[in-house]
Design a protein around this motif. Structure first.
Motif, mmCIF file in Angstrom:
data_model
loop_
_atom_site.group_PDB
_atom_site.id
_atom_site.type_symbol
_atom_site.label_atom_id
_atom_site.label_comp_id
_atom_site.label_asym_id
_atom_site.label_seq_id
_atom_site.Cartn_x
_atom_site.Cartn_y
_atom_site.Cartn_z
ATOM 1 N N SER A 62 0.855 -1.187 0.000
ATOM 2 C CA SER A 62 0.000 0.000 0.000
ATOM 3 C C SER A 62 0.888 1.233 0.000
ATOM 4 C CB SER A 62 -0.933 0.008 1.219
ATOM 5 O OG SER A 62 -0.181 0.083 2.406
ATOM 6 N N ASN A 64 0.504 5.338 1.047
ATOM 7 C CA ASN A 64 -0.344 6.331 1.711
ATOM 8 C C ASN A 64 0.459 7.590 1.998
ATOM 9 O OD1 ASN A 64 -2.965 4.904 2.254
ATOM 10 N ND2 ASN A 64 -1.523 3.439 3.130
ATOM 11 N N LYS A 66 2.102 10.647 3.959
ATOM 12 C CA LYS A 66 2.551 10.984 5.313
ATOM 13 C C LYS A 66 2.512 12.502 5.467
ATOM 14 C CE LYS A 66 6.501 10.542 8.444
ATOM 15 N NZ LYS A 66 7.855 9.996 8.574
ATOM 16 N N GLN A 75 -1.402 9.417 -5.331
ATOM 17 C CA GLN A 75 -2.668 9.042 -4.724
ATOM 18 C C GLN A 75 -2.498 7.757 -3.917
ATOM 19 O OE1 GLN A 75 -5.376 11.075 -4.989
ATOM 20 N NE2 GLN A 75 -3.952 12.404 -6.089
ATOM 21 N N LYS A 76 -3.413 7.513 -2.974
ATOM 22 C CA LYS A 76 -3.390 6.254 -2.233
ATOM 23 C C LYS A 76 -3.459 5.104 -3.222
ATOM 24 C CE LYS A 76 -5.510 7.731 2.074
ATOM 25 N NZ LYS A 76 -6.623 7.493 3.012
ATOM 26 N N LYS A 78 -3.118 0.578 -3.533
ATOM 27 C CA LYS A 78 -2.969 -0.760 -2.962
ATOM 28 C C LYS A 78 -2.781 -1.727 -4.110
ATOM 29 C CE LYS A 78 -5.672 -0.298 1.237
ATOM 30 N NZ LYS A 78 -6.744 -0.854 2.056
ATOM 31 N N HIS A 109 5.448 10.035 1.152
ATOM 32 C CA HIS A 109 4.436 8.981 1.114
ATOM 33 C C HIS A 109 5.071 7.703 1.655
ATOM 34 C CE1 HIS A 109 1.796 11.495 -1.405
ATOM 35 N NE2 HIS A 109 2.948 11.958 -1.848
ATOM 36 N N LYS A 125 8.408 -0.947 5.784
ATOM 37 C CA LYS A 125 7.987 0.414 5.428
ATOM 38 C C LYS A 125 9.154 1.187 4.844
ATOM 39 C CE LYS A 125 4.312 0.949 8.817
ATOM 40 N NZ LYS A 125 3.781 1.766 9.919
#
Length: 134
Positions: A62, A64, A66, A75-76, A78, A109, A125
């Protein structure tokens, strides 16, 4: 070293990997690396590495925000990434849209990998830093 793509595999490759350990008997581990790009590039290419080339595997990812502008460049997102037998790395192409804003804000991000079909996530991450160039 070959690189996997994030395309949908044929049904026969969409299976759980039989290799939970690498060639040395250690548990397979996955990690993701940080990347920095300018706002005017098309894609931020994120590299995921595993500690073996043995077997097929898949994991989820994913993306997202920050720290992002009002109109973020990313954009977000997944998805799922696949490793074929013989592959040690896979790439995720994350679309970057130049927002042409004069905000002078570098965006950050977070890419997160999870749920490998085998082994474990070691470094799950990483950041995508988008440098504002307006």
């Amino acid at each position: 070293m070959t690189t996997a793509q994030t395309t949908t595999p044929r049904p026969d490759t969409n299976v759980t990997c039989e290799a939970n350990v690498d060639e040395n008997g250690n548990e397979v581990e996955y990690s993701v690396k940080c990347v920095t790009v300018k706002e005017d590039v098309r894609d931020a290419v994120v590299v995921i590495t595993r500690t073996t080339t043995k077997g097929v595997a898949r994991l989820d990812y994913s993306v997202n925000p920050k720290r992002a502008a009002n109109f973020p460049t990313i954009q977000k997102l997944k998805g799922r990434v696949f490793f074929k037998d013989g592959e040690m790395t896979a790439t995720i192409k994350v679309p970057v849209k130049n927002n042409n804003m004069k905000a002078r804000v570098d965006e950050v991000h977070i890419v997160e990998i999870s749920k490998p079909t085998t082994g474990k996530v070691k470094k799950g991450k990483a950041e995508i830093v988008v440098l504002d160039d307006d």
